[in-house]
Scaffold this active site. Structure first.
Site, mmCIF file in Angstrom:
data_model
loop_
_atom_site.group_PDB
_atom_site.id
_atom_site.type_symbol
_atom_site.label_atom_id
_atom_site.label_comp_id
_atom_site.label_asym_id
_atom_site.label_seq_id
_atom_site.Cartn_x
_atom_site.Cartn_y
_atom_site.Cartn_z
ATOM 1 C CB CYS A 54 -10.382 -6.710 10.347
ATOM 2 S SG CYS A 54 -10.579 -6.073 9.018
ATOM 3 N NE ARG A 67 -11.186 4.945 6.759
ATOM 4 C CZ ARG A 67 -11.086 4.427 5.461
ATOM 5 N NH1 ARG A 67 -12.004 4.282 4.943
ATOM 6 N NH2 ARG A 67 -9.930 3.989 5.277
ATOM 7 N N GLY A 68 -8.129 7.826 8.470
ATOM 8 C CA GLY A 68 -7.169 8.660 7.794
ATOM 9 C C GLY A 68 -5.828 8.185 8.497
ATOM 10 C CG ASN A 69 -2.309 9.664 6.861
ATOM 11 O OD1 ASN A 69 -2.446 10.463 7.739
ATOM 12 N ND2 ASN A 69 -1.904 10.113 5.694
ATOM 13 C CB VAL A 70 0.067 7.834 11.596
ATOM 14 C CG1 VAL A 70 0.711 8.341 12.708
ATOM 15 C CG2 VAL A 70 -0.070 6.350 11.658
ATOM 16 C CE LYS A 100 -4.177 -2.863 12.909
ATOM 17 N NZ LYS A 100 -5.065 -2.404 12.023
ATOM 18 C CG ASP A 101 -5.283 -4.281 7.596
ATOM 19 O OD1 ASP A 101 -5.979 -3.904 8.520
ATOM 20 O OD2 ASP A 101 -4.356 -3.683 7.153
ATOM 21 N NE ARG A 147 -3.439 0.345 2.798
ATOM 22 C CZ ARG A 147 -3.604 0.562 4.104
ATOM 23 N NH1 ARG A 147 -3.126 -0.327 5.158
ATOM 24 N NH2 ARG A 147 -3.995 1.736 4.567
ATOM 25 N NE ARG A 194 -8.948 -3.786 18.582
ATOM 26 C CZ ARG A 194 -8.168 -2.874 18.948
ATOM 27 N NH1 ARG A 194 -8.078 -3.026 20.359
ATOM 28 N NH2 ARG A 194 -7.532 -2.173 18.432
ATOM 29 N NE ARG A 195 -6.877 0.869 18.564
ATOM 30 C CZ ARG A 195 -6.405 1.032 17.334
ATOM 31 N NH1 ARG A 195 -6.997 1.798 16.465
ATOM 32 N NH2 ARG A 195 -5.247 0.498 17.104
ATOM 33 C CB THR A 224 -5.317 12.099 8.916
ATOM 34 O OG1 THR A 224 -4.450 12.501 7.478
ATOM 35 C CG2 THR A 224 -6.616 12.687 9.076
ATOM 36 N NE ARG A 225 -6.738 6.708 11.576
ATOM 37 C CZ ARG A 225 -7.494 5.721 11.811
ATOM 38 N NH1 ARG A 225 -7.591 5.162 13.032
ATOM 39 N NH2 ARG A 225 -8.218 5.128 10.814
ATOM 40 C CB SER A 278 -0.191 4.204 4.200
ATOM 41 O OG SER A 278 0.139 2.962 4.834
#
Length: 334
Positions: free
Chosen positions: A260, A167-170, A90-91, A20, A145-146, A172-173, A22
């Site tokens: 997932c 949502r978003g990449n690290v 996990k994906d 990917r 889950r979280r 962004t978060r 990212s």
């Protein structure tokens, strides 16, 4: 000197590693690429592939979660456009794909979730500070889950906490926290470590507070099953204890028929004398109900080890279902 002139041997063709786009995926793939170069002596070329999960702006729970970051990579493998692929384990959907081999599961990184909070505060400090200001702590995560475990933690303590779907990449978060839009976000410790951003972690959320996703912290290396030479070469990166542990976690997930993005957590840990303990959690995202159970058993680390681990996962999932897990999860993904 008479005779035929010597000819130089052609350099080995580069192995094409699908990844990917990212920053985290590229970092993870780069780690694997370096190990493959070391093992095989062959160059490795990263091939960037965009997945549906990367382009969709919908919440993972809405688009199904399962396989949205994986399908395009698997298609590229089956079509011969890449030689192998690296995934966050996990994906991966729990069903084994036809024509592909899980060549290696390298040693696992830190399994824990991490809180990245304003002013570097721990979870209880953050909640207490904002309660004094008369408002709940707003914590962002894209994971049901979280959400389930954070909200259950807050309910058990009478604490004010609001989970916000993001949502978003690290970047962004974490940017939501930097900009003051959220008070904290929860991310996987493993991802922050691999990106060299562990210094931004305010608190590691130990499994007593939050059990991780099945397979969290582990990577999966897939290639075409027909490429037996490459499969054998990549197998040198396999870490049997990790592979067996995640087999138990994923068996629990599969038996629950949950994807997932479902509010399901599982963590298998090794104890003395090769005993594997599996902890499982199923909850509803608002934290009103959280079902926790554990199982353990000795695992013989032979060719049947994964089968033994899966049996442990199936058995714990059956107990969770008997206790009402299906109702907590809502509609079970198939």
């Amino acid at each position: 000197m008479n005779g035929q002139p010597l000819t130089e041997q052609a350099p080995a063709a580069a192995l094409r590693l699908g990844t990917r786009r990212s920053a985290l995926a590229m970092a993870q793939s780069g780690m694997v690429a370096r190990e493959v170069i070391r093992l095989t002596g062959r160059p490795v070329e990263l091939v960037e592939i965009t997945t549906y999960g990367d382009t969709s702006r919908e919440a993972l729970a809405q688009i199904g979660g399962t396989g949205v970051f994986v399908s395009a990579l698997r298609d590229a493998l089956l079509e011969g456009r890449i030689d192998f692929a690296v995934h966050s384990l996990k994906d991966l959907p729990t069903a084994a794909p036809e024509g592909l081999a899980l060549a290696a599961v390298p040693a696992r990184e830190d399994v824990r979730d991490a809180l990245v909070a304003a002013e570097g505060l721990a979870l209880d400090e953050l909640v207490e500070k904002l309660a004094g200001a008369g408002r709940p702590a707003r914590i962002g995560t894209g994971s049901p889950r979280r959400m389930a475990q954070l909200n259950a933690w807050a309910r058990a303590r009478g604490a004010q906490l609001e989970t916000v779907a993001i949502r978003g990449n690290v970047d962004t978060r974490i940017g939501y926290v930097s900009a003051g839009e959220l008070d904290a976000v929860v991310l996987a410790t493993a991802g922050l470590n691999r990106l060299g951003r562990s210094a931004e972690i305010s608190q590691h959320l130990d499994p007593e507070l939050m059990i991780p996703a099945p397979g969290q912290g582990a990577l999966a290396i897939e290639c075409a099953a027909a490429d037996t030479d490459l499969t054998a070469a990549l197998a040198a990166l396999d870490h049997a204890p990790t592979r067996v542990a995640v087999a138990a976690e994923r068996a629990l997930l599969a038996t629950l028929e949950a994807g997932c993005s479902a509010p399901v957590a599982a963590l298998a840990t090794w104890g003395r004398e090769n005993e594997l303990q599996l902890d499982g959690v199923v909850g509803d995202p608002d934290g009103t109900a959280l079902l926790k159970m554990s199982a353990n058993g000795p695992i013989v680390l032979d060719e049947t080890a994964e089968q033994q681990a899966r049996a442990l996962g199936h058995a714990l999932a059956a107990r969770l279902l008997d206790a009402g897990a299906a109702t907590l999860m809502g509609e079970r993904a198939r």
